[in-house]
Design a protein around this motif. Sequence first.
Motif, PDB file in Angstrom:
ATOM      1  N   PHE A   1      37.035  53.332  38.969  1.00  0.00           N
ATOM      2  CA  PHE A   1      38.054  52.660  38.158  1.00  0.00           C
ATOM      3  C   PHE A   1      38.748  51.574  38.985  1.00  0.00           C
ATOM      4  CE2 PHE A   1      42.436  52.277  36.648  1.00  0.00           C
ATOM      5  CZ  PHE A   1      42.222  51.980  35.310  1.00  0.00           C
ATOM      6  N   CYS A   2      39.112  51.916  40.230  1.00  0.00           N
ATOM      7  CA  CYS A   2      39.737  50.929  41.112  1.00  0.00           C
ATOM      8  C   CYS A   2      38.781  49.767  41.379  1.00  0.00           C
ATOM      9  CB  CYS A   2      40.150  51.581  42.425  1.00  0.00           C
ATOM     10  SG  CYS A   2      41.429  52.848  42.267  1.00  0.00           S
ATOM     11  N   TYR A   3      37.506  50.080  41.532  1.00  0.00           N
ATOM     12  CA  TYR A   3      36.493  49.047  41.769  1.00  0.00           C
ATOM     13  C   TYR A   3      36.416  48.074  40.596  1.00  0.00           C
ATOM     14  CZ  TYR A   3      31.981  47.200  43.393  1.00  0.00           C
ATOM     15  OH  TYR A   3      30.972  46.385  43.832  1.00  0.00           O
ATOM     16  N   ALA A   4      36.481  48.631  39.376  1.00  0.00           N
ATOM     17  CA  ALA A   4      36.436  47.789  38.186  1.00  0.00           C
ATOM     18  C   ALA A   4      37.698  46.937  38.057  1.00  0.00           C
ATOM     19  CB  ALA A   4      36.263  48.653  36.938  1.00  0.00           C
ATOM     20  N   ILE A   5      38.852  47.505  38.380  1.00  0.00           N
ATOM     21  CA  ILE A   5      40.102  46.746  38.327  1.00  0.00           C
ATOM     22  C   ILE A   5      40.057  45.594  39.330  1.00  0.00           C
ATOM     23  CG2 ILE A   5      42.570  46.855  38.788  1.00  0.00           C
ATOM     24  CD1 ILE A   5      41.809  48.067  36.134  1.00  0.00           C
ATOM     25  N   THR A   6      39.528  45.855  40.518  1.00  0.00           N
ATOM     26  CA  THR A   6      39.420  44.804  41.526  1.00  0.00           C
ATOM     27  C   THR A   6      38.501  43.684  41.056  1.00  0.00           C
ATOM     28  OG1 THR A   6      39.789  46.396  43.304  1.00  0.00           O
ATOM     29  CG2 THR A   6      38.767  44.311  43.912  1.00  0.00           C
ATOM     30  N   ALA A   7      37.378  44.049  40.442  1.00  0.00           N
ATOM     31  CA  ALA A   7      36.460  43.034  39.929  1.00  0.00           C
ATOM     32  C   ALA A   7      37.117  42.209  38.824  1.00  0.00           C
ATOM     33  CB  ALA A   7      35.187  43.699  39.407  1.00  0.00           C
ATOM     34  N   SER A   8      37.912  42.858  37.977  1.00  0.00           N
ATOM     35  CA  SER A   8      38.594  42.128  36.903  1.00  0.00           C
ATOM     36  C   SER A   8      39.659  41.199  37.456  1.00  0.00           C
ATOM     37  CB  SER A   8      39.233  43.134  35.926  1.00  0.00           C
ATOM     38  OG  SER A   8      38.252  43.979  35.356  1.00  0.00           O
ATOM     39  N   SER A   9      40.389  41.647  38.463  1.00  0.00           N
ATOM     40  CA  SER A   9      41.452  40.814  39.036  1.00  0.00           C
ATOM     41  C   SER A   9      40.895  39.625  39.802  1.00  0.00           C
ATOM     42  CB  SER A   9      42.342  41.653  39.963  1.00  0.00           C
ATOM     43  OG  SER A   9      41.614  42.140  41.069  1.00  0.00           O
ATOM     44  N   SER A  10      39.629  39.686  40.186  1.00  0.00           N
ATOM     45  CA  SER A  10      39.045  38.576  40.935  1.00  0.00           C
ATOM     46  C   SER A  10      39.029  37.301  40.102  1.00  0.00           C
ATOM     47  CB  SER A  10      37.628  38.933  41.379  1.00  0.00           C
ATOM     48  OG  SER A  10      37.630  40.064  42.213  1.00  0.00           O
ATOM     49  N   GLY A  11      38.755  37.441  38.809  1.00  0.00           N
ATOM     50  CA  GLY A  11      38.782  36.265  37.955  1.00  0.00           C
ATOM     51  C   GLY A  11      40.157  35.644  37.879  1.00  0.00           C
ATOM     52  N   ALA A  12      41.182  36.479  37.771  1.00  0.00           N
ATOM     53  CA  ALA A  12      42.551  35.972  37.738  1.00  0.00           C
ATOM     54  C   ALA A  12      42.959  35.406  39.092  1.00  0.00           C
ATOM     55  CB  ALA A  12      43.510  37.090  37.316  1.00  0.00           C
ATOM     56  N   ASN A  13      42.448  35.998  40.164  1.00  0.00           N
ATOM     57  CA  ASN A  13      42.810  35.526  41.495  1.00  0.00           C
ATOM     58  C   ASN A  13      42.289  34.119  41.750  1.00  0.00           C
ATOM     59  OD1 ASN A  13      44.039  35.865  44.001  1.00  0.00           O
ATOM     60  ND2 ASN A  13      42.151  36.564  44.943  1.00  0.00           N
ATOM     61  N   SER A  14      41.081  33.835  41.283  1.00  0.00           N
ATOM     62  CA  SER A  14      40.548  32.483  41.459  1.00  0.00           C
ATOM     63  C   SER A  14      41.374  31.465  40.694  1.00  0.00           C
ATOM     64  CB  SER A  14      39.081  32.437  40.998  1.00  0.00           C
ATOM     65  OG  SER A  14      38.996  32.732  39.613  1.00  0.00           O
ATOM     66  N   LEU A  15      41.825  31.828  39.498  1.00  0.00           N
ATOM     67  CA  LEU A  15      42.675  30.926  38.721  1.00  0.00           C
ATOM     68  C   LEU A  15      44.038  30.757  39.387  1.00  0.00           C
ATOM     69  CD1 LEU A  15      41.861  32.207  35.121  1.00  0.00           C
ATOM     70  CD2 LEU A  15      41.023  30.138  36.221  1.00  0.00           C
ATOM     71  N   ALA A  16      44.560  31.817  39.992  1.00  0.00           N
ATOM     72  CA  ALA A  16      45.861  31.734  40.655  1.00  0.00           C
ATOM     73  C   ALA A  16      45.816  30.778  41.844  1.00  0.00           C
ATOM     74  CB  ALA A  16      46.307  33.124  41.108  1.00  0.00           C
ATOM     75  N   VAL A  17      44.701  30.783  42.577  1.00  0.00           N
ATOM     76  CA  VAL A  17      44.566  29.895  43.729  1.00  0.00           C
ATOM     77  C   VAL A  17      44.363  28.448  43.278  1.00  0.00           C
ATOM     78  CG1 VAL A  17      43.147  29.357  45.744  1.00  0.00           C
ATOM     79  CG2 VAL A  17      43.718  31.729  45.213  1.00  0.00           C
ATOM     80  N   ASN A  18      43.588  28.244  42.208  1.00  0.00           N
ATOM     81  CA  ASN A  18      43.273  26.890  41.735  1.00  0.00           C
ATOM     82  C   ASN A  18      44.298  26.326  40.762  1.00  0.00           C
ATOM     83  OD1 ASN A  18      40.902  27.118  43.196  1.00  0.00           O
ATOM     84  ND2 ASN A  18      39.707  27.806  41.447  1.00  0.00           N
ATOM     85  N   MET A  19      45.274  27.117  40.384  1.00  0.00           N
ATOM     86  CA  MET A  19      46.209  26.700  39.350  1.00  0.00           C
ATOM     87  C   MET A  19      46.953  25.399  39.671  1.00  0.00           C
ATOM     88  SD  MET A  19      48.919  29.224  37.518  1.00  0.00           S
ATOM     89  CE  MET A  19      47.700  30.528  37.504  1.00  0.00           C
ATOM     90  N   PRO A  20      47.376  25.159  40.923  1.00  0.00           N
ATOM     91  CA  PRO A  20      48.098  23.906  41.204  1.00  0.00           C
ATOM     92  C   PRO A  20      47.310  22.644  40.907  1.00  0.00           C
ATOM     93  CG  PRO A  20      48.425  25.474  42.976  1.00  0.00           C
ATOM     94  CD  PRO A  20      47.371  26.056  42.089  1.00  0.00           C
TER      95      PRO A  20
END
Length: 334
Positions: A39-58
Amino acid sequence: MPFLWVALFTWALTAADGFGPLLYTPSKPMNGMSTGYLFCYAITASSSGANSLAVNMPDLTRFARNPRSCTIAQAIGLPVALTLTYVLGVTLAATSQVLYGQIYWNPLEMIQVWDNRPAKFFAALLFAFAAITTNVAANSISFGNDLTTLFPRHINIRRGQYICAVLGFAICPWKIEKAASNFLAFLNGYSIFLAPLSAIMLTDYYLVRYTSGYNVSQLYTPKGLYWYCQGVNWRAIAAFLCGLLPLLPGLIHQINAGIGGITRGYLNFYSLAWLDSTILACISYYILAIMRPFPKQANTEDKMSWAIYGQEENQTVSPSSQSERGGNSVIKVE
């Protein structure tokens, strides 16, 4: 895409007779990992998509008219839209197990087994449209901005996007999406590189410099406040390595499971890669900033050339008075 999302979600619940069969189908952990760590592994994989957007957002929010518009868009775009997307993916995967006896983790694979050809065509068309527009906004623009920053004399944003398109085919992304294990390994590996970056930026802004703020002119001044050590912020590099290195054994195992010496403890720790890497980088950067604090003000005054509504005014501006300037001003450092 929202209409297709509603149609797919409605079809999945109707075909599988509601949430009941989807929720009560027993889980079968694989690769020796427990359900909790999966479950934690799946949550981490899901957050990766949001993390890339968070870094590129500016790269996109820099064009916003005011900070409020960025806040509203991010509050809806990341937590709401991405969560709904993940819910749809999980629902369709569970539905495929109920209807077809096997799990189609990729919605496109389940669309291929439909009998209705028009439905298959329009669903595939909208997925292709979504993939193109998402990559332009989330990857192509940011990549073009990065190359423009590195090589401003030779590359502009458009040329950088062309290079991104070529490299997008060169890395053979269809091999990454060939199997769910490959795709999840890619997303989790992606997170351990992006999580330290976002952690360092957040720590620097909210914990290290929050009370003093940023000196905008010094951001563009060579050998100014933010020149660091020969142009390199060694604290950020050290914090990045502190957030990355402890997770490398888990990444190595995901890439090649045949490599020995990697215990189950490393793999369980890697299942929370995004959170672990973020915490390690945040703590490391904050400690280094306390041990070797940054300078709080510039040594000399900046001679600025202000271009305000087409009228230029040459004057010397101290760092403390720069924040008082407002309006649509363009600052040119001499």
